[in-house]
Write an enzyme that holds these catalytic residues in place. Structure first.
Site, PDB file in Angstrom:
ATOM      1  N   CYS A  80       0.940  -1.131   0.068  1.00 36.99           N
ATOM      2  CA  CYS A  80       0.014   0.003   0.058  1.00 36.99           C
ATOM      3  C   CYS A  80       0.973   1.386   0.077  1.00 36.99           C
ATOM      4  CB  CYS A  80      -1.013  -0.083   1.129  1.00 36.99           C
ATOM      5  SG  CYS A  80      -2.602   0.975   1.122  1.00 36.99           S
ATOM      6  N   HIS A 181      -3.433  -5.307   0.971  1.00 34.03           N
ATOM      7  CA  HIS A 181      -2.680  -5.652   2.142  1.00 34.03           C
ATOM      8  C   HIS A 181      -2.553  -7.314   2.174  1.00 34.03           C
ATOM      9  CE1 HIS A 181      -2.468  -1.985   4.632  1.00 34.03           C
ATOM     10  NE2 HIS A 181      -3.395  -1.699   3.661  1.00 34.03           N
ATOM     11  N   GLU A 183      -1.387  -9.278   3.962  1.00 34.02           N
ATOM     12  CA  GLU A 183      -1.475 -10.085   5.484  1.00 34.02           C
ATOM     13  C   GLU A 183      -3.156  -9.883   6.042  1.00 34.02           C
ATOM     14  OE1 GLU A 183      -1.063  -5.414   6.407  1.00 34.02           O
ATOM     15  OE2 GLU A 183      -0.534  -7.160   4.647  1.00 34.02           O
TER      16      GLU A 183
END
Length: 202
Positions: A80, A181, A183
Site C-alpha cells: 500500500c 494488504h 497480511e
C-alpha cells in the site's frame, strides 16, 4: 530460516504483518533506521502512515541511504503506502518519493468513496514472482485513498477494476509492491507472503 525486517515509519499497526511473516516461517525484526549494515534476506515497507512522514523517515533518519541499503539486490516488498513510495511523487504530499519506479501516485477519482475499503478481485496481466500460484480472479483486501500511475504498464503484473483500472501488483527487479494488504487477504495473501519469502531465500 529466512530473516527479514519490517521498516516502521512510526505509525505502528504492523502486528498483523509481522505475525503473518512469522507464521510463514520467517524471523522478523522491526527496524526504524538503516544505521547498521543490511544483514537481512528481505525488507518490507508496510502499508500504514502518510506519504511525507514515511518518506522522511526513510531518507532523513538513517546513516545508510535506502538505495545503498538494498543495493545488493535485497528483495523489498512495499505494501500500500510502501508500494506508493517506490514512485517519484504523490498527490498526498510534497516530498519526493524513492524514485525506484517511474511514475506518480494520484488520488482515487471523485466517483469513488475514499478511502476505498473492501475485497476486490485481481486481474493478472502477466506472470510475476509473488503471483505464482495465485489464480486470476482471486480476491484480496484493499484499504487506500490513492493509486499508482506508472509511466510504463510493463511493471504492472495485476490490476483491480473499480470502474477504472487500478494497479494492484507491481514488480521491477528486486522491488515488489501490492496496493492491497496481503497480511489481511486470507489464503491468497498467504501465498504471496510465502512467494516473497521464497524470493528472499534465493
Amino acid at each position: 530460516m529466512t530473516s527479514v525486517a519490517i521498516f516502521d515509519y512510526g505509525a505502528g499497526n504492523i502486528f498483523s504483518l509481522k505475525t503473518s511473516l512469522e507464521k510463514a516461517g520467517a524471523t522478523v525484526d522491526v527496524i526504524t533506521n538503516f544505521d547498521k549494515p543490511n544483514g537481512y534476506s528481505g525488507l518490507l515497507l508496510p502499508g500504514v502512515g502518510n506519504f511525507d512522514p514515511a518518506v522522511k523517515s526513510i531518507t532523513e533518519s538513517s546513516k545508510i541511504k535506502f538505495k545503498e541499503y538494498v543495493k545488493d539486490g535485497t528483495p523489498v516488498l512495499g505494501i500500500c503506502l510502501g508500494m506508493e513510495m517506490f514512485f517519484e511523487k504523490s498527490q498526498e504530499g510534497k516530498e519526493k518519493g524513492l524514485k525506484i519506479m517511474n511514475g506518480e501516485v494520484i488520488i482515487l477519482p471523485d466517483s469513488m468513496k475514499v478511502p476505498h475499503m473492501g475485497w476486490n478481485d485481481l486481474e493478472i496481466k502477466r506472470p510475476g514472482k509473488i503471483l505464482q500460484g495465485v489464480d486470476n480472479g482471486a480476491w484480496v483486501y484493499f484499504v487506500h485513498s490513492y493509486r499508482v500511475k506508472p509511466n510504463s504498464n510493463d511493471i504492472i503484473t495485476a490490476e483491480a477494476d473499480y470502474g477504472i483500472k487500478v494497479p494492484a501488483v507491481v514488480e521491477q527487479d528486486n522491488f515488489f509492491g501490492t496496493q492491497f494488504h496481503p497480511e489481511k487477504s486470507g489464503s491468497v495473501g498467504k501465498i504471496m507472503i510465502n512467494n516473497f519469502l521464497d524470493v528472499c531465500k534465493r
